[in-house]
Motif scaffolding. Structure first.
Motif, PDB file in Angstrom:
ATOM      1  N   PHE A 324       2.586  -7.785   8.339  1.00 57.60           N
ATOM      2  CA  PHE A 324       3.559  -6.998   7.583  1.00 57.60           C
ATOM      3  C   PHE A 324       3.075  -6.918   6.144  1.00 57.60           C
ATOM      4  N   TYR A 325       2.791  -5.685   5.712  1.00 56.08           N
ATOM      5  CA  TYR A 325       2.246  -5.450   4.371  1.00 56.08           C
ATOM      6  C   TYR A 325       3.098  -4.393   3.676  1.00 56.08           C
ATOM      7  N   THR A 326       3.476  -4.668   2.450  1.00 54.07           N
ATOM      8  CA  THR A 326       4.409  -3.793   1.741  1.00 54.07           C
ATOM      9  C   THR A 326       3.735  -2.971   0.634  1.00 54.07           C
ATOM     10  N   GLY A 327       2.465  -2.670   0.795  1.00 53.37           N
ATOM     11  CA  GLY A 327       1.789  -1.809  -0.170  1.00 53.37           C
ATOM     12  C   GLY A 327       1.722  -2.419  -1.561  1.00 53.37           C
ATOM     13  N   ASN A 328       1.501  -3.734  -1.625  1.00 53.06           N
ATOM     14  CA  ASN A 328       1.496  -4.429  -2.914  1.00 53.06           C
ATOM     15  C   ASN A 328       0.382  -3.955  -3.840  1.00 53.06           C
ATOM     16  N   ASN A 329      -0.735  -3.488  -3.248  1.00 55.43           N
ATOM     17  CA  ASN A 329      -1.892  -3.108  -4.058  1.00 55.43           C
ATOM     18  C   ASN A 329      -1.937  -1.618  -4.396  1.00 55.43           C
ATOM     19  N   LEU A 330      -0.986  -0.848  -3.890  1.00 57.10           N
ATOM     20  CA  LEU A 330      -0.882   0.546  -4.327  1.00 57.10           C
ATOM     21  C   LEU A 330      -0.466   0.532  -5.800  1.00 57.10           C
ATOM     22  N   ASP A 331      -1.092   1.386  -6.600  1.00 60.05           N
ATOM     23  CA  ASP A 331      -0.827   1.309  -8.048  1.00 60.05           C
ATOM     24  C   ASP A 331      -0.656   2.669  -8.709  1.00 60.05           C
ATOM     25  N   GLY A 332      -0.473   3.726  -7.902  1.00 57.86           N
ATOM     26  CA  GLY A 332      -0.270   5.046  -8.469  1.00 57.86           C
ATOM     27  C   GLY A 332      -1.538   5.760  -8.868  1.00 57.86           C
ATOM     28  N   SER A 333      -2.696   5.164  -8.622  1.00 56.02           N
ATOM     29  CA  SER A 333      -3.958   5.776  -9.031  1.00 56.02           C
ATOM     30  C   SER A 333      -4.459   6.814  -8.032  1.00 56.02           C
ATOM     31  N   LEU A 334      -3.960   6.764  -6.802  1.00 56.93           N
ATOM     32  CA  LEU A 334      -4.390   7.715  -5.780  1.00 56.93           C
ATOM     33  C   LEU A 334      -3.396   8.862  -5.670  1.00 56.93           C
ATOM     34  N   LYS A 335      -3.920  10.090  -5.632  1.00 60.23           N
ATOM     35  CA  LYS A 335      -3.089  11.256  -5.362  1.00 60.23           C
ATOM     36  C   LYS A 335      -3.203  11.586  -3.885  1.00 60.23           C
ATOM     37  N   GLY A 336      -2.079  11.591  -3.212  1.00 57.89           N
ATOM     38  CA  GLY A 336      -2.068  11.837  -1.788  1.00 57.89           C
ATOM     39  C   GLY A 336      -1.650  13.245  -1.441  1.00 57.89           C
ATOM     40  N   LYS A 337      -1.070  13.398  -0.270  1.00 62.12           N
ATOM     41  CA  LYS A 337      -0.652  14.713   0.205  1.00 62.12           C
ATOM     42  C   LYS A 337       0.348  15.347  -0.756  1.00 62.12           C
ATOM     43  N   GLY A 338       0.157  16.633  -0.998  1.00 64.69           N
ATOM     44  CA  GLY A 338       1.037  17.324  -1.928  1.00 64.69           C
ATOM     45  C   GLY A 338       0.849  16.900  -3.365  1.00 64.69           C
ATOM     46  N   ALA A 339      -0.283  16.236  -3.667  1.00 62.00           N
ATOM     47  CA  ALA A 339      -0.627  15.779  -5.026  1.00 62.00           C
ATOM     48  C   ALA A 339       0.345  14.730  -5.561  1.00 62.00           C
ATOM     49  N   VAL A 340       1.080  14.062  -4.657  1.00 59.34           N
ATOM     50  CA  VAL A 340       1.964  12.989  -5.103  1.00 59.34           C
ATOM     51  C   VAL A 340       1.156  11.706  -5.270  1.00 59.34           C
ATOM     52  N   VAL A 341       1.643  10.817  -6.110  1.00 62.40           N
ATOM     53  CA  VAL A 341       0.985   9.529  -6.290  1.00 62.40           C
ATOM     54  C   VAL A 341       1.720   8.478  -5.469  1.00 62.40           C
ATOM     55  N   TYR A 342       0.995   7.420  -5.136  1.00 63.08           N
ATOM     56  CA  TYR A 342       1.539   6.359  -4.299  1.00 63.08           C
ATOM     57  C   TYR A 342       1.618   5.059  -5.097  1.00 63.08           C
ATOM     58  N   PRO A 343       2.773   4.758  -5.672  1.00 66.31           N
ATOM     59  CA  PRO A 343       2.900   3.520  -6.447  1.00 66.31           C
ATOM     60  C   PRO A 343       3.123   2.300  -5.566  1.00 66.31           C
ATOM     61  N   LYS A 344       3.131   1.149  -6.204  1.00 64.76           N
ATOM     62  CA  LYS A 344       3.381  -0.123  -5.515  1.00 64.76           C
ATOM     63  C   LYS A 344       4.681  -0.042  -4.723  1.00 64.76           C
ATOM     64  N   HIS A 345       4.641  -0.602  -3.506  1.00 65.31           N
ATOM     65  CA  HIS A 345       5.805  -0.681  -2.622  1.00 65.31           C
ATOM     66  C   HIS A 345       6.318   0.697  -2.212  1.00 65.31           C
ATOM     67  N   SER A 346       5.419   1.699  -2.154  1.00 67.81           N
ATOM     68  CA  SER A 346       5.846   3.027  -1.710  1.00 67.81           C
ATOM     69  C   SER A 346       5.605   3.238  -0.216  1.00 67.81           C
ATOM     70  N   ALA A 347       5.162   2.199   0.481  1.00 69.89           N
ATOM     71  CA  ALA A 347       4.953   2.277   1.927  1.00 69.89           C
ATOM     72  C   ALA A 347       4.828   0.870   2.488  1.00 69.89           C
ATOM     73  N   PHE A 348       4.976   0.768   3.810  1.00 68.11           N
ATOM     74  CA  PHE A 348       4.785  -0.509   4.497  1.00 68.11           C
ATOM     75  C   PHE A 348       3.874  -0.306   5.686  1.00 68.11           C
ATOM     76  N   CYS A 349       3.184  -1.369   6.078  1.00 67.47           N
ATOM     77  CA  CYS A 349       2.335  -1.374   7.271  1.00 67.47           C
ATOM     78  C   CYS A 349       2.843  -2.443   8.228  1.00 67.47           C
ATOM     79  N   LEU A 350       2.832  -2.129   9.500  1.00 70.16           N
ATOM     80  CA  LEU A 350       3.137  -3.092  10.559  1.00 70.16           C
ATOM     81  C   LEU A 350       1.947  -3.078  11.508  1.00 70.16           C
ATOM     82  N   GLU A 351       0.952  -3.895  11.193  1.00 69.69           N
ATOM     83  CA  GLU A 351      -0.342  -3.871  11.877  1.00 69.69           C
ATOM     84  C   GLU A 351      -0.360  -4.891  13.009  1.00 69.69           C
ATOM     85  N   THR A 352      -0.244  -4.403  14.231  1.00 74.00           N
ATOM     86  CA  THR A 352      -0.281  -5.288  15.401  1.00 74.00           C
ATOM     87  C   THR A 352      -1.718  -5.732  15.633  1.00 74.00           C
TER      88      THR A 352
END
Length: 386
Positions: A324-352
């Protein structure tokens, strides 16, 4: 044309055995209509198109995008890294939204990014100091995460092109990881099969090896059920079916202790609202393995729900762990789909997956695959509206 056999078995060239040991069920006289690049079957449409070409320094190969569409889910998967590039599902209002982070173009995926949507391996998660010993022989891997090896090394499964084969309700990807790739022993043949049936996306992983090797495969999709590009995941409810978890050291390697969740911030057996829970326990986020059932049968691993939209997701798996990972290392430096940025805690992973660093901890579930054996695990993502 009509398929009358009770099972469809599809063989992925050039692999030596069917894409899925768990057969694709066809049902009696299920019509399958092929329309150009579109395949219809079991109420799932599969299309393929060119997504781009790899840079010349990466071989310049063609990257395809495969779209799987049912009445309630649409998922786009790339032949680069078996990446889930988009996943759309309905909210309570009936509106579809894309709930995974990623990029609009191939260029985003060929640059450095935190494994958005990709299948990672040969060994997902971390191996301490990048070292392990098999049959008395020491192996040293590339260190790409501080003092450790993470998600397969410098050029793991997420960064290579896979050979695709369209199925009636999905797509199967194959690749041969050659002996010595990223320091791992053995020629490893790997199949990753995505199938969509209604609200359920299944991901099946299979592998065979010529030499004993550690293997641990997972998909690294980043979810935000409010819709990708939403500010944070604090209003999500999360629960994980685990009585214990693995404490880690300062480099995120498990200490070897298997700790009870009871009475700690890691007790997620009942749904918690993530933002309030992190605040209550003074947690900066999660990046931990939770210990699931040890038997290799389908079992519920986790649930996620976004009350404002009603979107919900259940994760079922045959694996013994879930990171279970809560996007702790996302920091807004990446522009994703639709040119939005992805800040810390903007997504979670559930990696089986298997437990991290299991190859160096004999009391953890076995992660070694031997010649003549088959690695075979499946994860199911079930989407609904509540």
């Amino acid at each position: 044309m009509f398929m009358t056999a009770p099972e469809i078995r599809v063989r992925c060239a050039p692999g030596p055995f069917p894409c899925s040991r768990a057969p694709v069920r066809a049902g009696p006289r299920l019509p399958v209509v092929v329309l150009g690049e579109k395949v219809w079957g079991a109420m799932t449409a599969v299309t393929r198109e060119v997504f781009g070409r790899m840079p010349q320094e990466e071989g310049g190969g063609e990257v395809e995008k495969f779209t799987l569409r049912s009445g309630s889910v649409k998922v786009e998967i790339l032949s680069l890294g078996c990446i889930i590039a988009a996943l759309e599902t309905r909210g309570r209002d009936g509106v579809f939204s894309d709930v995974v982070l990623g990029f609009d173009t191939l260029e985003g995926y060929t640059r450095k990014h935190p494994f958005f949507g990709a299948v990672v391996g040969r060994v997902a998660n971390r191996i301490g100091k990048g070292r392990f010993t098999v049959h008395g022989q020491d192996y040293q891997l590339f260190l790409n995460n501080g003092p450790n090896s993470l998600h397969g090394g410098a050029r793991g499964f997420d960064k290579v092109l896979w050979s695709p084969q369209v199925l009636p309700n999905g797509v199967c990807f194959f690749r041969l990881s050659p002996d010595g790739e990223e320091g791992y022993p053995g020629d490893l043949q790997v199949w990753v099969t995505y199938t969509l049936n209604g609200e359920e996306l299944a991901i099946n992983y299979q592998a065979q090896t010529s030499k004993t090797t550690p293997i641990n495969l997972t998909n690294h999709a980043y979810f935000n059920l409010a819709g990708q590009g939403s500010r944070d995941i604090y209003d999500h409810e999360i629960s994980i079916e685990a009585d214990s978890y693995l404490p880690v050291d300062s480099t995120k390697i498990p200490t070897g202790e298997v700790a009870a969740v009871q009475g700690t911030g890691f007790d997620l057996r009942q749904p918690v609202e993530l933002g309030k829970h992190l605040q209550k326990f003074g947690l900066d986020g999660f990046d931990h393995n939770f210990c699931l059932q040890q038997e290799q049968a389908r079992h519920l691993a986790a649930r996620a729900r976004h009350p404002p939209t009603g979107r919900a997701m259940e994760v079922h798996t045959t694996q013994p762990g879930i990171q279970f990972y809560t996007g702790n290392n996302l920091d807004g430096s990446l522009k994703g789909k639709g040119a939005v940025v992805y800040p810390k805690h903007s997504a979670f992973c559930l990696e089986t997956q298997n437990w991290p660093d299991a190859v160096n901890k004999p009391h953890f579930p076995n992660t070694l695959l031997h010649p003549g054996e088959e690695y075979n695990h499946t994860t199911w993502l079930v989407f609904s509206t509540a």
